[in-house]
Design an enzyme around this catalytic site. Structure first.
Site, PDB file in Angstrom:
ATOM      1  N   TRP A  11       0.856  -1.207   0.000  1.00 30.68           N
ATOM      2  CA  TRP A  11       0.000   0.000   0.000  1.00 30.68           C
ATOM      3  C   TRP A  11       0.880   1.241   0.000  1.00 30.68           C
ATOM      4  CZ3 TRP A  11      -4.776  -0.240  -1.477  1.00 30.68           C
ATOM      5  CH2 TRP A  11      -5.598   0.876  -1.348  1.00 30.68           C
TER       6      TRP A  11
ATOM      7  N   ASP B 133      -0.505  11.840   0.505  1.00 31.14           N
ATOM      8  CA  ASP B 133      -1.571  12.728   0.981  1.00 31.14           C
ATOM      9  C   ASP B 133      -2.846  11.949   1.348  1.00 31.14           C
ATOM     10  OD1 ASP B 133      -2.672  12.051  -1.478  1.00 31.14           O
ATOM     11  OD2 ASP B 133      -2.709  14.091  -2.269  1.00 31.14           O
TER      12      ASP B 133
ATOM     13  N   GLU C 180      -3.478   9.327  -0.983  1.00 25.99           N
ATOM     14  CA  GLU C 180      -2.437   8.320  -1.086  1.00 25.99           C
ATOM     15  C   GLU C 180      -1.599   8.517  -2.337  1.00 25.99           C
ATOM     16  OE1 GLU C 180      -4.399   5.284   1.707  1.00 25.99           O
ATOM     17  OE2 GLU C 180      -5.474   5.041  -0.160  1.00 25.99           O
TER      18      GLU C 180
ATOM     19  N   GLU D 216     -18.358   5.864  -2.061  1.00 31.05           N
ATOM     20  CA  GLU D 216     -17.215   6.777  -1.951  1.00 31.05           C
ATOM     21  C   GLU D 216     -17.367   7.935  -2.930  1.00 31.05           C
ATOM     22  OE1 GLU D 216     -13.413   5.390  -3.773  1.00 31.05           O
ATOM     23  OE2 GLU D 216     -12.640   5.585  -1.730  1.00 31.05           O
TER      24      GLU D 216
HETATM   25  C1  BGC Z   1      -8.734   7.151  -0.551  1.00 29.32           C
HETATM   26  C2  BGC Z   1      -8.326   7.392   0.880  1.00 29.32           C
HETATM   27  C3  BGC Z   1      -9.128   6.516   1.825  1.00 29.32           C
HETATM   28  C4  BGC Z   1      -9.120   5.061   1.384  1.00 29.32           C
HETATM   29  C5  BGC Z   1     -10.054   4.207   2.216  1.00 29.32           C
HETATM   30  C6  BGC Z   1      -8.667   5.670  -0.861  1.00 29.32           C
HETATM   31  O1  BGC Z   1      -9.089   5.460  -2.179  1.00 29.32           O
HETATM   32  O2  BGC Z   1      -7.867   7.857  -1.416  1.00 29.32           O
HETATM   33  O3  BGC Z   1      -8.551   8.728   1.239  1.00 29.32           O
HETATM   34  O4  BGC Z   1      -8.609   6.647   3.106  1.00 29.32           O
HETATM   35  O5  BGC Z   1      -9.500   4.978   0.051  1.00 29.32           O
HETATM   36  O6  BGC Z   1     -11.362   4.688   2.162  1.00 29.32           O
END
Ligand code: BGC
Length: 383
Positions: free
Chosen positions: A117, A167, A170, A334
């Site tokens: 990751w 960030d 990610e 999301e």
């Molecule tokens: C996002 C992160 C988030 C993670 C888990 C990723 O795709 O960029 O901000 O913490 O998913 O939800």
């Protein structure tokens, strides 16, 4: 234009958000990011969980939020030795490779997991401290219960806050991200204000928080840089002229820049102009993840800022846009693909990881926060 909320629908989605989050909470306390999404399954993020816990705490479920904080505090306390060594090595001027730093996400039993990751992100540690202090203050809880974990987070952040890292999304490990620094500032400020830490840690936390703010004001704005917007605003990272919707958190709730100040106003305006469409909010203009759709949690974050600034109508627009994205089971994803910044990039992500994560607990947590901010949570103990 929205002038009155659809109160019943908001209250029901708030109840459902609480049900979704608590039904999926692991017996050990972790809030999974999303139960079924291939890339997130089996993991809990501090960033997602800390905001989710804030929503649950505001909803009045003290037990669920406290269990999450117990879990994080335990995960960190287990790493006290690791962090003490890291801090000693840093003090001795040793080069510390990224793979020695603490993870971004954990398995529910507190392990680091074996899947690769983008694993060095400091914001979650700050957001956790902030969320925990809010929770304890709101419900009159003694922070002593979480002391061991808090001390680890404080030592880690006061030592490593200035190190570039991935960030919120990610990405870009080489940069210094302003939203990350906002989270660290909030966490360290919060713990420095409560009577818990020994004097040397408390002073270190306060000093680091001040330095974070000074650094951001000196290097993390577009002052003197050609941005698409007139007035200087917070920048996505040091040296960037772009905004990122996560920067709204630097105003509310993190208070890195003062609410109503010229910098805060210009930042929120730039986010609205660049990234908001019909109440839904994109992450940043160059976003190609699933085609760069609109994120529910960011619509809530911008709405939270508007509610705090007294713009109830604007905040409601964000809240109702989010409510409109719920699926027939009352699940919030999301992101949604109604308006994509880079439609051509969507298919490759669907092929790689499957459909967008849903339910995303962070989306549900943010919905609870904004509903609370607008006084729209249902009445009563556990609602
Ligand atoms: C996002 C992160 C988030 C993670 C888990 C990723 O795709 O960029 O901000 O913490 O998913 O939800």
């Amino acid at each position: 234009m929205t002038t009155a909320p659809d109160g019943g629908r908001v209250a029901e989605l708030a109840r459902q958000s609480h049900r979704v989050i608590t039904a999926l909470q692991h017996p050990g306390g972790a809030y999974p990011a999303s139960p079924t999404f291939s890339a997130y399954r089996g993991y809990a993020w501090l960033r997602d969980g800390a905001f989710t816990a804030e929503g649950i705490s505001r909803y009045g479920d003290v037990t669920s939020a406290s269990r999450f904080h117990d879990w994080v505090a335990g995960v960190l306390a287990d790493r006290a030795e690791v962090v003490a060594t890291l801090c000693r090595d840093a003090a001795d001027g040793r080069e510390i490779p990224l793979d020695r730093m603490l993870p971004t996400r954990f398995t529910f039993d507190g392990g680091a997991g074996s899947d690769p990751w983008w694993d060095f992100q400091t914001d979650g540690y700050g957001t956790w401290l902030w969320s925990l202090v809010e929770h304890a203050g709101r419900h009159g809880l003694d922070l002593e219960r979480w002391r061991a974990g808090i001390e680890v987070a404080v030592d880690y952040l006061t030592t490593f806050w200035s190190r570039p890292c991935y960030d919120w999304w990610e990405e870009h490990v080489e940069e210094r991200h302003v939203s990350t620094l906002g989270a660290i500032h909030a966490g360290l400020t919060a713990v420095a204000r409560v009577p818990l830490l020994d004097e040397s840690r408390r002073a270190a936390a306060g000093r680091a928080a001040d330095q974070v703010r000074e650094r951001v004001l000196a290097e993390g704005t577009t002052t003197g840089r050609a941005s698409d917007h007139g007035a200087p605003h917070l920048a996505k990272w040091f040296g960037s002229a772009q905004v990122d919707a996560s920067l709204a958190a630097c105003v509310v709730p993190f208070g890195l820049v003062e609410r109503g100040s010229a910098l805060a106003t210009a930042t929120l305006d730039a986010i609205a102009v660049d990234l908001e469409v019909d109440g839904g909010v994109h992450r940043f203009r160059a976003d190609v993840f699933y085609g760069g759709g609109q994120w529910l949690l960011l619509a809530c974050l911008l709405g939270w800022n508007r509610a705090a600034a007294g713009d109830r109508e604007g905040a409601l627009r964000n809240l109702l846009w989010v409510a409109d994205q719920a699926d027939p089971d009352g699940h919030l994803p999301e992101q949604v693909p109604g308006h994509l910044l880079h439609p051509e990039a969507r298919a490759e992500w669907v092929d790689r990881w499957g459909e967008v994560a849903s339910p995303l607990l962070w989306s549900h947590g943010m919905f609870l926060i904004l509903a609370d901010e607008l006084g729209l949570l249902p009445e009563g103990p556990l609602r």
